[in-house]
Design a protein around this motif. Structure first.
Motif, mmCIF file in Angstrom:
data_model
loop_
_atom_site.group_PDB
_atom_site.id
_atom_site.type_symbol
_atom_site.label_atom_id
_atom_site.label_comp_id
_atom_site.label_asym_id
_atom_site.label_seq_id
_atom_site.Cartn_x
_atom_site.Cartn_y
_atom_site.Cartn_z
ATOM 1 N N THR A 1 0.837 -1.194 0.000
ATOM 2 C CA THR A 1 0.000 0.000 0.000
ATOM 3 C C THR A 1 0.872 1.244 0.000
ATOM 4 O OG1 THR A 1 -0.153 0.433 2.387
ATOM 5 C CG2 THR A 1 -1.569 -1.318 1.502
ATOM 6 N N THR A 2 0.231 2.390 -0.191
ATOM 7 C CA THR A 2 0.975 3.652 -0.182
ATOM 8 C C THR A 2 1.345 4.079 1.232
ATOM 9 O OG1 THR A 2 -1.092 4.923 -0.158
ATOM 10 C CG2 THR A 2 -0.097 4.453 -2.314
ATOM 11 N N LEU A 3 0.921 3.336 2.244
ATOM 12 C CA LEU A 3 1.419 3.580 3.596
ATOM 13 C C LEU A 3 2.903 3.212 3.692
ATOM 14 C CD1 LEU A 3 -1.588 2.033 5.490
ATOM 15 C CD2 LEU A 3 -0.934 4.441 5.640
ATOM 16 N N ALA A 4 3.318 2.241 2.883
ATOM 17 C CA ALA A 4 4.703 1.759 2.933
ATOM 18 C C ALA A 4 5.614 2.567 2.022
ATOM 19 C CB ALA A 4 4.746 0.281 2.549
ATOM 20 N N THR A 5 5.207 2.748 0.788
ATOM 21 C CA THR A 5 6.048 3.480 -0.167
ATOM 22 C C THR A 5 5.188 3.940 -1.326
ATOM 23 O OG1 THR A 5 8.040 3.374 -1.560
ATOM 24 C CG2 THR A 5 6.703 1.380 -1.413
ATOM 25 N N VAL A 6 5.604 5.015 -1.969
ATOM 26 C CA VAL A 6 4.915 5.581 -3.125
ATOM 27 C C VAL A 6 5.966 5.947 -4.166
ATOM 28 C CG1 VAL A 6 3.373 7.402 -3.956
ATOM 29 C CG2 VAL A 6 3.147 6.574 -1.613
ATOM 30 N N ALA A 7 5.665 5.686 -5.430
ATOM 31 C CA ALA A 7 6.589 6.082 -6.493
ATOM 32 C C ALA A 7 6.868 7.573 -6.414
ATOM 33 C CB ALA A 7 5.996 5.733 -7.855
ATOM 34 N N ALA A 8 8.132 7.935 -6.574
ATOM 35 C CA ALA A 8 8.525 9.339 -6.474
ATOM 36 C C ALA A 8 9.726 9.584 -7.369
ATOM 37 C CB ALA A 8 8.874 9.687 -5.021
ATOM 38 N N PRO A 9 9.899 10.812 -7.866
ATOM 39 C CA PRO A 9 11.049 11.112 -8.729
ATOM 40 C C PRO A 9 12.357 10.981 -7.971
ATOM 41 C CG PRO A 9 9.874 13.119 -8.126
ATOM 42 C CD PRO A 9 9.034 11.987 -7.669
ATOM 43 N N THR B 1 16.633 15.602 -13.701
ATOM 44 C CA THR B 1 16.679 15.935 -15.122
ATOM 45 C C THR B 1 15.270 16.224 -15.627
ATOM 46 O OG1 THR B 1 16.594 13.574 -15.563
ATOM 47 C CG2 THR B 1 18.771 14.620 -15.573
ATOM 48 N N PRO B 2 15.142 16.877 -16.788
ATOM 49 C CA PRO B 2 13.793 17.205 -17.280
ATOM 50 C C PRO B 2 12.871 15.988 -17.354
ATOM 51 C CG PRO B 2 15.424 18.400 -18.537
ATOM 52 C CD PRO B 2 16.188 17.475 -17.629
ATOM 53 N N TYR B 3 13.389 14.855 -17.842
ATOM 54 C CA TYR B 3 12.632 13.604 -17.766
ATOM 55 C C TYR B 3 13.080 12.913 -16.483
ATOM 56 C CZ TYR B 3 10.761 8.970 -18.799
ATOM 57 O OH TYR B 3 10.067 7.781 -18.731
ATOM 58 N N ARG B 4 12.169 12.806 -15.517
ATOM 59 C CA ARG B 4 12.543 12.348 -14.184
ATOM 60 C C ARG B 4 12.256 10.864 -14.015
ATOM 61 N NH1 ARG B 4 10.933 16.746 -9.701
ATOM 62 N NH2 ARG B 4 12.710 15.724 -8.703
ATOM 63 N N ARG B 5 13.264 10.115 -13.627
ATOM 64 C CA ARG B 5 13.121 8.689 -13.370
ATOM 65 C C ARG B 5 12.497 8.487 -11.988
ATOM 66 N NH1 ARG B 5 16.167 5.707 -16.876
ATOM 67 N NH2 ARG B 5 14.563 4.146 -16.419
ATOM 68 N N GLY C 1 11.437 6.078 -8.551
ATOM 69 C CA GLY C 1 11.946 5.041 -7.662
ATOM 70 C C GLY C 1 11.091 4.993 -6.416
ATOM 71 N N ASP C 2 11.532 4.252 -5.419
ATOM 72 C CA ASP C 2 10.788 4.133 -4.174
ATOM 73 C C ASP C 2 10.847 5.438 -3.395
ATOM 74 O OD1 ASP C 2 10.365 1.490 -4.836
ATOM 75 O OD2 ASP C 2 12.050 0.747 -3.644
ATOM 76 N N GLY C 3 9.688 5.962 -3.033
ATOM 77 C CA GLY C 3 9.618 7.165 -2.219
ATOM 78 C C GLY C 3 8.955 6.860 -0.886
ATOM 79 N N PRO C 4 8.953 7.816 0.039
ATOM 80 C CA PRO C 4 8.334 7.580 1.347
ATOM 81 C C PRO C 4 6.835 7.392 1.227
ATOM 82 C CG PRO C 4 8.922 9.893 1.085
ATOM 83 C CD PRO C 4 9.521 9.165 -0.078
ATOM 84 N N TYR D 1 3.971 10.286 -15.179
ATOM 85 C CA TYR D 1 4.540 11.332 -14.324
ATOM 86 C C TYR D 1 5.155 12.436 -15.177
ATOM 87 C CZ TYR D 1 7.351 13.812 -10.920
ATOM 88 O OH TYR D 1 7.887 14.805 -10.142
ATOM 89 N N ASN D 2 5.804 12.059 -16.256
ATOM 90 C CA ASN D 2 6.538 13.010 -17.087
ATOM 91 C C ASN D 2 5.712 13.615 -18.218
ATOM 92 O OD1 ASN D 2 9.587 13.028 -16.297
ATOM 93 N ND2 ASN D 2 8.967 10.871 -16.142
ATOM 94 N N ALA D 3 4.484 13.203 -18.370
ATOM 95 C CA ALA D 3 3.662 13.687 -19.481
ATOM 96 C C ALA D 3 3.597 15.209 -19.491
ATOM 97 C CB ALA D 3 2.249 13.109 -19.368
#
Length: 583
Positions: free
Chosen positions: A70-78, A82-86, A88-91, A558-560
């Motif tokens: 769930t998003t309680l554990a982790t949320v995708a984050a940049p 760079t302009p196109y942002r990769r 990864g695991d976020g808080p 995310y990058n759209a």
């Protein structure tokens, strides 16, 4: 009202609650909609559905509370700047207790009893990216009118199904998940291809997200037009200038066969404007547009001035039947490109929508019709009531306006039916499902062609009706592509929460688990927990597998260009505990 029984009872036998959750319970009420009496849908349900629902019970060992998946554990984050942002695991996002409608009392966690739990999916917008009717060329005036990830909606939706299947139960109470509800815009363009893909994703099977020429992609992403991301080509398009990658083989991978496991719990369906009408805004009836949808010509470019004029027509609802749109297409007949004609792209009618849901090929774990019944088909309605648990009912309403335009409303007959369902089931808590939010039900100026003399009612009128019934706990909806939770207090101490969930086509691409618990202190708590798809947060541009594409779907969204980065909502619109006084 006596509402004390727990959803997570320890007895291993298949009980009435489990059977009802698996099969649904719906019947004709005064010729329209459905009430809680047996029907052909319920009678057709088989024992294996009850067994499956039983398998979703909470285990003997406590499951809750938990955060994994769930998003309680982790949320995708940049993770890059760079302009196109990769990504990864976020808080993770923490849970927020909201007490606007009732005070949260101490010790409630040790007292509470789970009443029900379910998953809401909304605005999947499954896209036939090669369909002639698409409005990609509006990107010349609005960069977000076409999104670089639109060819990957099927892979993304399958990954969301995989995430829901992996959940251990409800994150707070440990209750089994009774069902999933899709609150509309399951498809994007009212196309039969998209409807087939949606039903197969939900119920399980193989999907080839391709139309037209089965051998290769034919659309804007291999057109050579710099207005669109050309992933397979070395063309320096506008998106590559923003850092989008060159991915040889992308389009072949995007149109390959995909396999969906189908949801491992029963699921229900609510209709949205993109399900009901071509482009989500044009009423049915123009034969030229219907022929264009299946034909061999496609407009791929339009001047910014003409695109702005068309977009304004759509936003203002000035062309509900699409006549100006048709005339624009005719005027640009010489500018169109040839594509392979495909009858599968035909628009589907409300009757087609119901028949497809009732088709045994799309039954999955049921219920038969996924809330709809042959009585709906006979009456020409798309609203119904179903039993969630012993103490909770669900009511799915149809807020689309077949007269045209993307905002919603409901007719008098449905408004009266909703009032009757709440009165007839006053001893059960009620959760109302719709596509539109209360604030987006403003479309009252276009008559329903099937009921031209019937008045249309707006969201404020629906709020007033719900506020008259003490058993209403929540109104759950979508449409706005944003997480938004609003308290509604009515006279006499009556109150309920309006829960709107972000889409799965725009970042952050979420679904929501909703739990209902009796705190045994005069209050009810609704817990909302957001989940992402099962795809990893990190992407690998060399991984064009089904899973790799689902991960890329998130990162591209995310990058759209022009994407709204606020759709995740504030902290108190995400993972919450929403407290209510017991009615």
């Amino acid at each position: 009202m006596s509402r004390t029984r727990s959803v997570a009872a320890s007895t291993p036998a298949v009980n009435r609650r489990t059977v009802l959750a698996a099969t649904g319970a719906a019947a004709v009420s005064a010729g329209v909609g459905f009430a809680l009496r047996p029907t052909d849908s319920q009678a057709a349900a088989t024992t294996d559905q009850a067994v499956v629902a039983q398998s979703r019970r909470a285990a003997a060992a406590p499951l809750a509370p938990y955060t994994k998946g769930t998003t309680l554990a982790t949320v995708a984050a940049p993770r890059t700047s760079t302009p196109y942002r990769r990504l990864g695991d976020g808080p993770g996002w923490s849970r927020v207790v909201r007490g606007e409608l009732a005070a949260a009392k101490s010790g409630r966690a040790g007292r509470r009893t789970a009443l029900a739990a379910f998953v809401q999916l909304t605005d999947l917008h499954l896209i036939d990216a090669q369909h002639p009717m698409r409005l990609e060329y509006l990107r010349s005036t609005d960069p977000h009118a076409w999104r670089p990830h639109e060819a990957l909606t099927v892979q993304g939706a399958v990954s969301l199904v995989e995430r829901i299947n992996a959940l251990r139960g409800a994150p707070v109470t440990g209750s089994p998940l009774h069902f999933a509800m899709t609150t509309g815009d399951n498809t994007d363009n009212n196309s039969k291809t998209e409807l087939e893909w949606f039903l197969t994703i939900m119920s399980g099977g193989r999907i080839t997200p391709n139309s037209g020429d089965p051998r290769h992609y034919e659309g804007v992403q291999n057109s050579g037009l710099k207005l669109y991301w050309q992933p397979d080509s070395a063309v320096r398009d506008g998106d590559k200038q923003l850092g989008f990658p060159h991915l040889a083989g992308f389009l072949a991978a995007a149109t390959r066969e995909v396999r969906s496991p189908g949801l491992n719990l029963p699921w229900y369906s609510t209709v949205g404007n993109h399900d009901a009408m071509p482009l989500g805004c044009y009423g049915h009836g123009d034969s030229w547009l219907a022929e264009y949808a299946v034909g061999g010509k496609k407009l791929m470019s339009l001047s910014a001035s003409e695109a702005k004029k068309l977009q304004d027509h759509i936003k203002n609802g000035n062309d509900p039947q699409g006549h100006a749109f048709r005339d624009l297409l005719k005027a640009h007949a010489r500018d169109m490109r040839s594509v392979t004609a495909d009858d599968r792209r035909a628009p589907y009618t409300p009757a087609d929508y119901l028949k497809a849901h009732l088709d045994p090929a799309h039954r999955g774990l049921g219920p038969v019709g996924h809330g709809y019944s042959s009585a709906n088909l006979a009456a020409g309605t798309q609203y119904y009531t179903f039993r969630i648990a012993d103490d909770v009912i669900g009511i799915s309403i149809d807020t689309t306006d077949p007269g045209g335009h993307y905002e919603g409303s409901i007719g008098t007959a449905q408004l009266n039916w909703l009032d009757k369902q709440l009165r007839d089931n006053k001893d059960s808590y009620a959760v109302v499902f719709s596509h539109h939010t209360s604030k987006t039900m403003t479309n009252t100026g276009h008559a329903d062609p099937a009921r031209p003399n019937e008045r249309r009612h707006n969201g404020q009128e629906v709020l007033a009706l719900l506020g008259r019934h003490a058993n209403v706990l929540a109104w759950v909806n979508g449409h706005i592509h944003r997480n938004d939770i609003t308290p509604h207090a009515a006279s006499g101490g009556r109150s309920f929460w309006e829960i709107s969930t972000a889409s799965h086509v725009d970042y952050p691409q979420l679904a929501r688990v909703i739990e209902i618990a009796d705190n045994k202190d005069g209050t009810i708590s609704l817990f909302t927990t957001l989940v992402e798809s099962a795809a990893p947060h990190r992407t690998d541009f060399s991984d064009l597998t089904q899973t790799g594409l689902a991960a890329l779907y998130r990162e591209l969204s995310y990058n759209a260009p022009g994407a709204n980065r606020t759709l995740g909502g504030a902290a108190d619109d995400r993972n919450t505990e929403l407290v209510l006084k017991k009615g």
